[in-house]
Design a protein around this motif. Sequence first.
Motif, PDB file in Angstrom:
ATOM      1  N   ASP A 162      42.959  51.606  32.514  1.00  0.00           N
ATOM      2  CA  ASP A 162      42.852  49.931  32.980  1.00  0.00           C
ATOM      3  C   ASP A 162      43.861  49.641  34.129  1.00  0.00           C
ATOM      4  O   ASP A 162      45.313  50.174  32.797  1.00  0.00           O
ATOM      5  CB  ASP A 162      42.987  48.545  31.892  1.00  0.00           C
ATOM      6  N   VAL A 163      43.636  49.020  34.766  1.00  0.00           N
ATOM      7  CA  VAL A 163      44.632  48.460  35.915  1.00  0.00           C
ATOM      8  C   VAL A 163      45.103  45.997  34.662  1.00  0.00           C
ATOM      9  O   VAL A 163      43.897  46.370  34.281  1.00  0.00           O
ATOM     10  CB  VAL A 163      45.245  48.176  36.804  1.00  0.00           C
ATOM     11  N   PHE A 164      46.351  45.562  34.981  1.00  0.00           N
ATOM     12  CA  PHE A 164      45.698  44.421  34.276  1.00  0.00           C
ATOM     13  C   PHE A 164      45.674  43.297  35.855  1.00  0.00           C
ATOM     14  O   PHE A 164      47.040  43.204  36.510  1.00  0.00           O
ATOM     15  CB  PHE A 164      47.057  43.708  33.794  1.00  0.00           C
ATOM     16  N   ASP A 165      44.721  42.986  36.389  1.00  0.00           N
ATOM     17  CA  ASP A 165      44.237  41.708  37.058  1.00  0.00           C
ATOM     18  C   ASP A 165      45.847  40.512  36.984  1.00  0.00           C
ATOM     19  O   ASP A 165      45.143  39.889  35.778  1.00  0.00           O
ATOM     20  CB  ASP A 165      43.048  41.541  37.225  1.00  0.00           C
ATOM     21  N   ILE A 166      46.469  40.656  37.646  1.00  0.00           N
ATOM     22  CA  ILE A 166      47.559  39.373  37.798  1.00  0.00           C
ATOM     23  C   ILE A 166      47.268  37.841  38.281  1.00  0.00           C
ATOM     24  O   ILE A 166      46.617  37.008  36.927  1.00  0.00           O
ATOM     25  CB  ILE A 166      49.006  40.022  38.718  1.00  0.00           C
ATOM     26  N   GLU A 167      45.796  37.670  39.055  1.00  0.00           N
ATOM     27  CA  GLU A 167      45.773  36.212  39.642  1.00  0.00           C
ATOM     28  C   GLU A 167      44.156  36.096  38.429  1.00  0.00           C
ATOM     29  O   GLU A 167      44.035  34.587  37.755  1.00  0.00           O
ATOM     30  CB  GLU A 167      44.406  36.795  40.280  1.00  0.00           C
ATOM     31  N   ALA A 168      43.555  37.034  37.746  1.00  0.00           N
ATOM     32  CA  ALA A 168      42.566  36.986  36.975  1.00  0.00           C
ATOM     33  C   ALA A 168      42.555  36.602  35.507  1.00  0.00           C
ATOM     34  O   ALA A 168      42.236  36.175  35.037  1.00  0.00           O
ATOM     35  CB  ALA A 168      41.023  37.914  36.739  1.00  0.00           C
ATOM     36  N   GLY A 169      43.920  37.537  35.390  1.00  0.00           N
ATOM     37  CA  GLY A 169      45.062  37.193  33.801  1.00  0.00           C
ATOM     38  C   GLY A 169      44.024  38.491  32.780  1.00  0.00           C
ATOM     39  O   GLY A 169      43.920  37.607  31.803  1.00  0.00           O
ATOM     40  N   GLN A 170      43.802  39.647  33.496  1.00  0.00           N
ATOM     41  CA  GLN A 170      42.928  39.614  32.727  1.00  0.00           C
ATOM     42  C   GLN A 170      42.439  41.647  33.287  1.00  0.00           C
ATOM     43  O   GLN A 170      42.967  42.315  33.768  1.00  0.00           O
ATOM     44  CB  GLN A 170      41.409  39.608  32.374  1.00  0.00           C
TER      45      GLN A 170
END
Length: 242
Positions: A162-170
């Motif tokens: 997984d990566v971490f989506d900074i905008e969505a925070g998830q």
Amino acid sequence: MKQYKARGIVLNTLKYGESSMVAHLLTDVGGRKGYIVQGLGKGSSASRGKGALFQPMFLLDFVGLESNKTELDRLKEVTLATPLQSIPFDVRKSTIALFMSELLYKLIREVEPNSPLFDFVFDSVVALDAMEEGVHNFHLWFMVALSRHLGFYPAGAWAEGDVFDIEAGQFTPIIPRSGLCIGPENSRLLAQMMECSPRELGRVALSRTQRKEFIAALLTYFGYHLDTIHRVESLRILSEVF
């Protein structure tokens, strides 16, 4: 002047005149508050001792005096709420305390009581002071845990790759269209820090480069959600120690 008793955590100080300073504290009664501290002349040991109480992240009990004329209250009486046994004498811990104080000073603007935030920061200082192992990772854990109290704690469950989506925070298996994300390795570490307690940080083996890259990723995440983070001056000192 109306007086009140409170607890405070030292975030920032600024010399004010010949024998005074302005101290910004995170308080249990009113969020971040500024105070004029007087009687800090060089003459007496009492005045020097008073000034020594205002080190980054020191935990204080104090009596404050409300001011009707300025935004700065005054400090009437100040004592240590919990004397710190190692932070003032351990360069690793004192450097982390400096980083924590600058981070909190820049991030926290609210002037309303926030008991969960205050208690978290207070307990974090006590935990850092007592640590014997894992000190080198404490600031990473602290930033991740702090995001919960600032309103943007990471959501979702992490899975391998997984990566971490900074905008969505998830966490997500798909790189977002914006490209604004934390890569797989740092996302794994983010998930690990979310599950860690300070007592377990000694088990997290990281190189200097990994710490540097992870904290840069966290600052990008913080900066996206809070525009008060620009340049963290103490980061240079932190990178030299760790």
